[in-house]
Design a protein around this motif. Structure first.
Motif, mmCIF file in Angstrom:
data_model
loop_
_atom_site.group_PDB
_atom_site.id
_atom_site.type_symbol
_atom_site.label_atom_id
_atom_site.label_comp_id
_atom_site.label_asym_id
_atom_site.label_seq_id
_atom_site.Cartn_x
_atom_site.Cartn_y
_atom_site.Cartn_z
ATOM 1 N N LEU A 51 5.061 -2.855 10.162
ATOM 2 C CA LEU A 51 5.056 -1.255 9.449
ATOM 3 C C LEU A 51 4.919 -1.459 8.686
ATOM 4 C CD1 LEU A 51 4.473 1.667 9.643
ATOM 5 C CD2 LEU A 51 6.710 2.229 9.856
ATOM 6 N N LEU A 52 6.210 -1.990 7.541
ATOM 7 C CA LEU A 52 6.381 -2.490 5.830
ATOM 8 C C LEU A 52 4.703 -2.861 5.486
ATOM 9 C CD1 LEU A 52 9.993 -2.472 4.905
ATOM 10 C CD2 LEU A 52 8.114 -0.446 5.492
ATOM 11 N N LEU A 53 4.630 -4.547 5.957
ATOM 12 C CA LEU A 53 3.435 -5.146 5.361
ATOM 13 C C LEU A 53 2.258 -4.042 5.285
ATOM 14 C CD1 LEU A 53 4.580 -8.065 6.855
ATOM 15 C CD2 LEU A 53 4.821 -7.824 4.520
ATOM 16 N N ALA A 54 1.993 -3.759 7.265
ATOM 17 C CA ALA A 54 0.745 -2.544 7.189
ATOM 18 C C ALA A 54 0.612 -2.007 6.042
ATOM 19 C CB ALA A 54 0.665 -2.253 8.121
ATOM 20 N N ILE A 55 2.142 -0.736 5.108
ATOM 21 C CA ILE A 55 1.563 -0.155 4.552
ATOM 22 C C ILE A 55 1.376 -0.829 2.857
ATOM 23 C CG2 ILE A 55 3.681 1.897 3.032
ATOM 24 C CD1 ILE A 55 4.164 2.011 5.368
ATOM 25 N N GLU A 56 2.168 -2.142 2.517
ATOM 26 C CA GLU A 56 1.661 -2.736 1.540
ATOM 27 C C GLU A 56 -0.332 -2.931 1.189
ATOM 28 O OE1 GLU A 56 4.564 -5.933 1.007
ATOM 29 O OE2 GLU A 56 6.142 -4.841 1.210
ATOM 30 N N GLU A 57 0.128 -3.436 2.637
ATOM 31 C CA GLU A 57 -1.665 -4.011 2.347
ATOM 32 C C GLU A 57 -2.288 -2.800 2.217
ATOM 33 O OE1 GLU A 57 -2.298 -5.596 6.039
ATOM 34 O OE2 GLU A 57 -1.025 -7.308 5.612
ATOM 35 N N ARG A 58 -1.937 -1.615 2.480
ATOM 36 C CA ARG A 58 -2.791 -0.206 3.155
ATOM 37 C C ARG A 58 -2.871 0.082 1.522
ATOM 38 N NH1 ARG A 58 -5.708 1.226 6.687
ATOM 39 N NH2 ARG A 58 -4.906 0.607 8.859
ATOM 40 N N ILE A 59 -1.775 -0.332 0.433
ATOM 41 C CA ILE A 59 -1.129 0.279 -1.126
ATOM 42 C C ILE A 59 -2.404 -0.388 -2.494
ATOM 43 C CG2 ILE A 59 0.019 -0.126 -3.015
ATOM 44 C CD1 ILE A 59 2.139 1.619 -0.851
ATOM 45 N N GLU A 60 -2.026 -1.955 -1.580
ATOM 46 C CA GLU A 60 -3.222 -2.954 -2.443
ATOM 47 C C GLU A 60 -4.728 -2.270 -2.393
ATOM 48 O OE1 GLU A 60 -3.177 -7.223 -3.722
ATOM 49 O OE2 GLU A 60 -1.508 -6.420 -2.733
ATOM 50 N N GLU A 62 -6.311 0.577 -1.118
ATOM 51 C CA GLU A 62 -6.918 1.930 -1.472
ATOM 52 C C GLU A 62 -6.124 1.998 -3.041
ATOM 53 O OE1 GLU A 62 -5.426 4.732 1.431
ATOM 54 O OE2 GLU A 62 -5.952 3.182 2.682
ATOM 55 N N LEU A 63 -5.376 1.863 -3.097
ATOM 56 C CA LEU A 63 -4.297 1.574 -4.543
ATOM 57 C C LEU A 63 -4.495 1.159 -5.899
ATOM 58 C CD1 LEU A 63 -1.606 4.204 -3.319
ATOM 59 C CD2 LEU A 63 -3.970 4.462 -4.340
ATOM 60 N N ASP A 64 -5.633 -0.285 -5.155
ATOM 61 C CA ASP A 64 -5.215 -1.743 -6.361
ATOM 62 C C ASP A 64 -3.597 -1.964 -7.068
ATOM 63 O OD1 ASP A 64 -6.700 -4.199 -6.797
ATOM 64 O OD2 ASP A 64 -7.096 -2.897 -8.729
ATOM 65 N N ILE A 65 -2.680 -1.970 -5.844
ATOM 66 C CA ILE A 65 -1.391 -2.311 -6.786
ATOM 67 C C ILE A 65 -0.786 -3.314 -5.807
ATOM 68 C CG2 ILE A 65 0.820 -0.869 -7.160
ATOM 69 C CD1 ILE A 65 -0.083 1.520 -7.375
ATOM 70 N N SER A 66 -0.062 -4.189 -6.766
ATOM 71 C CA SER A 66 0.758 -5.247 -5.655
ATOM 72 C C SER A 66 2.027 -4.882 -5.458
ATOM 73 C CB SER A 66 0.211 -6.400 -5.737
ATOM 74 O OG SER A 66 0.842 -7.441 -4.978
ATOM 75 N N PHE A 67 2.541 -4.320 -4.715
ATOM 76 C CA PHE A 67 4.543 -4.026 -4.734
ATOM 77 C C PHE A 67 4.969 -4.805 -2.997
ATOM 78 C CE2 PHE A 67 7.543 -0.385 -3.565
ATOM 79 C CZ PHE A 67 8.026 -0.910 -4.857
ATOM 80 N N GLU A 95 8.431 4.433 -6.916
ATOM 81 C CA GLU A 95 8.445 3.430 -7.373
ATOM 82 C C GLU A 95 7.144 2.849 -8.060
ATOM 83 O OE1 GLU A 95 10.723 0.961 -8.138
ATOM 84 O OE2 GLU A 95 12.026 2.656 -8.161
ATOM 85 N N LEU A 96 5.946 3.285 -7.473
ATOM 86 C CA LEU A 96 4.589 2.932 -7.548
ATOM 87 C C LEU A 96 4.235 4.413 -9.282
ATOM 88 C CD1 LEU A 96 3.260 3.373 -4.189
ATOM 89 C CD2 LEU A 96 3.416 1.459 -5.604
ATOM 90 N N ALA A 97 4.706 5.364 -9.329
ATOM 91 C CA ALA A 97 5.007 6.299 -10.664
ATOM 92 C C ALA A 97 5.241 4.834 -11.783
ATOM 93 C CB ALA A 97 5.101 7.042 -10.463
ATOM 94 N N LYS A 98 6.017 4.034 -11.902
ATOM 95 C CA LYS A 98 6.445 3.561 -12.906
ATOM 96 C C LYS A 98 5.519 3.035 -13.191
ATOM 97 C CE LYS A 98 11.157 3.376 -11.041
ATOM 98 N NZ LYS A 98 12.159 3.113 -10.634
#
Length: 98
Positions: A51-60, A62-67, A95-98
């Protein structure tokens, strides 16, 4: 769409992706108070990692953020960000607002 709404959507889509790998009678429900970790969770450790890996991939994507979600900061917090969907979303929003 606000950042919080975007993150909740990303988490929900990731739940759906995980459900695609589960048996029909063993699907995960999605709502803010769903336990992700601990005695009340229906996720095992492999499911949580997936689940966390899927969320990380989607963040990257959709938001172009590697986290990396499961980082030292997240793992050392007194109140785990992995307790519920809401706590994870709160953590990601900060965390993503930083």
């Amino acid at each position: 769409m606000s950042m919080r709404e975007t993150l909740l959507s990303i988490i929900e889509q990731s739940f759906e992706e995980l459900n695609d790998t589960r048996e029909p009678g063993n699907l995960l429900s999605f709502h803010p108070e769903v336990a992700l970790y601990g005695a009340n969770s229906s996720l095992d450790s492999v499911d949580l990692v997936n689940l966390l890996l899927a969320i990380e991939e989607r963040i990257e994507d959709e938001l172009d953020i590697s986290f990396t979600i499961a980082n030292e900061k997240a793992l050392s917090q007194k109140n785990s960000p992995f307790k519920t969907v809401k706590s994870l979303c709160d953590y990601l929003q900060i965390e993503l607002a930083k």
